[in-house]
Design a protein around this motif. Structure first.
Motif, PDB file in Angstrom:
ATOM      1  N   MET A  94       0.839  -1.193   0.000  1.00 29.11           N
ATOM      2  CA  MET A  94       0.000   0.000   0.000  1.00 29.11           C
ATOM      3  C   MET A  94       0.872   1.241   0.000  1.00 29.11           C
ATOM      4  N   GLY A  95       0.682   2.061  -1.026  1.00 32.82           N
ATOM      5  CA  GLY A  95       1.398   3.330  -1.075  1.00 32.82           C
ATOM      6  C   GLY A  95       0.598   4.400  -0.358  1.00 32.82           C
ATOM      7  N   VAL A  96       1.231   5.049   0.617  1.00 37.83           N
ATOM      8  CA  VAL A  96       0.529   6.054   1.426  1.00 37.83           C
ATOM      9  C   VAL A  96       1.438   7.250   1.679  1.00 37.83           C
ATOM     10  N   TYR A 140      13.173   3.481  -0.522  1.00 36.21           N
ATOM     11  CA  TYR A 140      12.643   2.121  -0.459  1.00 36.21           C
ATOM     12  C   TYR A 140      12.635   1.638   0.995  1.00 36.21           C
ATOM     13  N   VAL A 141      11.720   2.207   1.756  1.00 35.03           N
ATOM     14  CA  VAL A 141      11.519   1.802   3.147  1.00 35.03           C
ATOM     15  C   VAL A 141      10.086   1.325   3.294  1.00 35.03           C
ATOM     16  N   ALA A 142       9.830   0.539   4.329  1.00 32.53           N
ATOM     17  CA  ALA A 142       8.498  -0.031   4.502  1.00 32.53           C
ATOM     18  C   ALA A 142       8.134  -0.149   5.975  1.00 32.53           C
ATOM     19  N   VAL A 143       6.850   0.040   6.267  1.00 36.26           N
ATOM     20  CA  VAL A 143       6.290  -0.220   7.597  1.00 36.26           C
ATOM     21  C   VAL A 143       5.385  -1.435   7.470  1.00 36.26           C
ATOM     22  N   ARG A 177       9.893   3.115  13.456  1.00 37.61           N
ATOM     23  CA  ARG A 177       9.303   4.425  13.171  1.00 37.61           C
ATOM     24  C   ARG A 177       8.300   4.308  12.037  1.00 37.61           C
ATOM     25  N   LEU A 178       7.529   5.369  11.840  1.00 39.39           N
ATOM     26  CA  LEU A 178       6.584   5.428  10.732  1.00 39.39           C
ATOM     27  C   LEU A 178       7.262   6.109   9.529  1.00 39.39           C
ATOM     28  N   VAL A 219       1.915  -4.160   3.711  1.00 43.80           N
ATOM     29  CA  VAL A 219       3.205  -3.479   3.788  1.00 43.80           C
ATOM     30  C   VAL A 219       2.999  -2.061   3.262  1.00 43.80           C
ATOM     31  N   TYR A 220       3.296  -1.081   4.119  1.00 38.91           N
ATOM     32  CA  TYR A 220       3.096   0.327   3.753  1.00 38.91           C
ATOM     33  C   TYR A 220       4.413   0.929   3.274  1.00 38.91           C
TER      34      TYR A 220
END
Length: 394
Positions: free
Chosen positions: A110-112, A140-143, A128-129, A191-192
């Motif tokens: 999910m791109g947010v 290219y990081v992900a939450v 972290r967010l 995965v955000y």
């Protein structure tokens, strides 16, 4: 007189236990159908409504449907934040892909924008967010959601680890807390990633077709929706078909409509069962009147009035119906308790409770059935002439 009539009614029922039970069976089935089905629908609806509210009771899901006009860009979406009644606004896009960590599983990417987590009230468990710098630089990081971390890595201690998605490496910077929603198991892992990274990664259009908004502090969801609708209408030249806004109240209203319809249908089915039970009561009461013709003649001969006989048989019919109703309510409680126990043991996050309102409705309906279907046999008994009743022989 009433106490004596109740005693006589109970004695008459107990003197033919099997016949009385078979007579009450229609009422029992009708009450079980009414109470169990309507209570379970009501409980399920309450659980679903609660889950929907937990997923975003104060959010507005906006979809831009127009292929013409002025498409939104990420900077424009961010610029709308803080305007009037809208405090949080985030672009959203999603796609199901395969991710490779310690296990190869399909997850939703999910791109947010960074405000998504505060708008949707998603608390952070570790790390972290996403930051504005991540969005600006398309890093290219992900939450990870709790479920995604378990599905891909089988662990929550994954901050700093790398995951490959379609050949691209993403660094895990944060993990969200476990969702208590029953929908989380159906939605699977999410995965955000930054919206700009999503656009580059998927090769999709840079325009924003979906975003989520939330009302400012002190503002209602209706005020925020009105303001957002006004902004979008102005942008698209009064073309209200160019966008669609869905609020949680729309979902709740739809759920209420479905529940009302199901309750009416199930209640109608149960009502038919109760009517069949009422016919059974009338039938057996007519048999009882015939069997006790001489008793009626003797009672009238010693001074019983027409009203006394009428009340006696009406009470007997009512007791039959209410006894069947009581057994049905107890059986319903047992069935609902069993379903609740099975659901809990199976890990189903839903609570089932017997609806008090439906129980009251069942009692009232059973009382009406007992009286209505008992009137004709009771009247037939009450209008018997003593001499003809005394001369009657089985």
């Amino acid at each position: 007189m009433l106490v004596q009539s109740f005693r006589m009614a109970i004695d008459a029922i107990l003197s033919n236990k099997l016949r009385s039970f078979l007579t009450m069976l229609g009422i029992i089935i009708g009450v079980v159908a009414l109470v169990v089905l309507v209570s379970m629908v009501t409980s399920a609806t309450a659980n679903i409504a609660s889950e929907v509210n937990a997923m975003g009771a104060d959010t507005l899901q906006v979809t831009v449907t127009s292929e013409t006009g002025r498409p939104f860009t990420v900077p424009e979406v961010l610029a709308l934040q803080g305007q009037n009644d809208v405090i949080g606004l985030t672009a959203v896009a999603s796609q199901s892909v395969g991710a490779v960590g310690s296990d190869n599983r399909a997850v939703s990417i999910m791109g947010v924008t960074p405000s998504y987590f505060s708008v949707m009230n998603l608390p952070l468990a570790s790390g972290r967010l996403l930051k504005t710098s991540d969005l600006d630089n398309a890093t290219y990081v992900a939450v990870f959601s709790y479920e995604a971390a378990e599905e891909i890595f089988h662990s929550q201690d994954i901050v700093g680890r790398s995951v490959r998605v379609r050949g691209s490496a993403f660094t895990v910077v944060g993990v969200l807390e476990e969702s208590r929603s029953m929908f989380s198991s159906f939605m699977g892992g999410i995965v955000y990633i930054p919206y700009t990274t999503y656009v580059r990664f998927t090769g999709s259009d840079e325009t924003v077709n979906q975003f989520v908004a939330a009302p400012a502090a002190g503002a209602s969801i209706d005020e925020a929706e009105s303001e957002l609708r006004s902004l979008l209408t102005k942008r698209y030249g009064d073309d209200e078909d160019a966008f669609f806004i869905m609020s949680s109240s729309m979902i709740s209203d739809a759920i209420d409509d479905i529940t009302s319809m199901l309750s009416l249908v199930l209640g109608g089915i149960a009502a038919v069962s109760l009517l069949v039970g009422g016919i059974g009561i009338m039938n057996i009461m007519l048999v009882s009147v015939t069997e006790r013709t001489r008793e009626i003649g003797i009672r009238k001969a010693v001074g019983a009035t027409t009203r006394d006989i009428l009340v006696q048989f009406l009470i007997e019919s009512l007791v039959l119906s209410l006894t069947g109703c009581l057994i049905g309510v107890l059986a319903s409680w047992g069935i609902i308790s069993l379903v609740a126990w099975y659901g809990a043991s199976a890990g189903i996050q839903m609570t089932f409770e017997m609806s008090g309102g439906v129980v009251v409705l069942a009692i009232v309906f059973a009382s009406v059935i007992g009286v209505v279907f008992g009137i004709y046999p009771a009247r037939k008994a009450a209008l018997m002439r003593p001499i003809e009743a005394l001369r009657y022989s089985n």
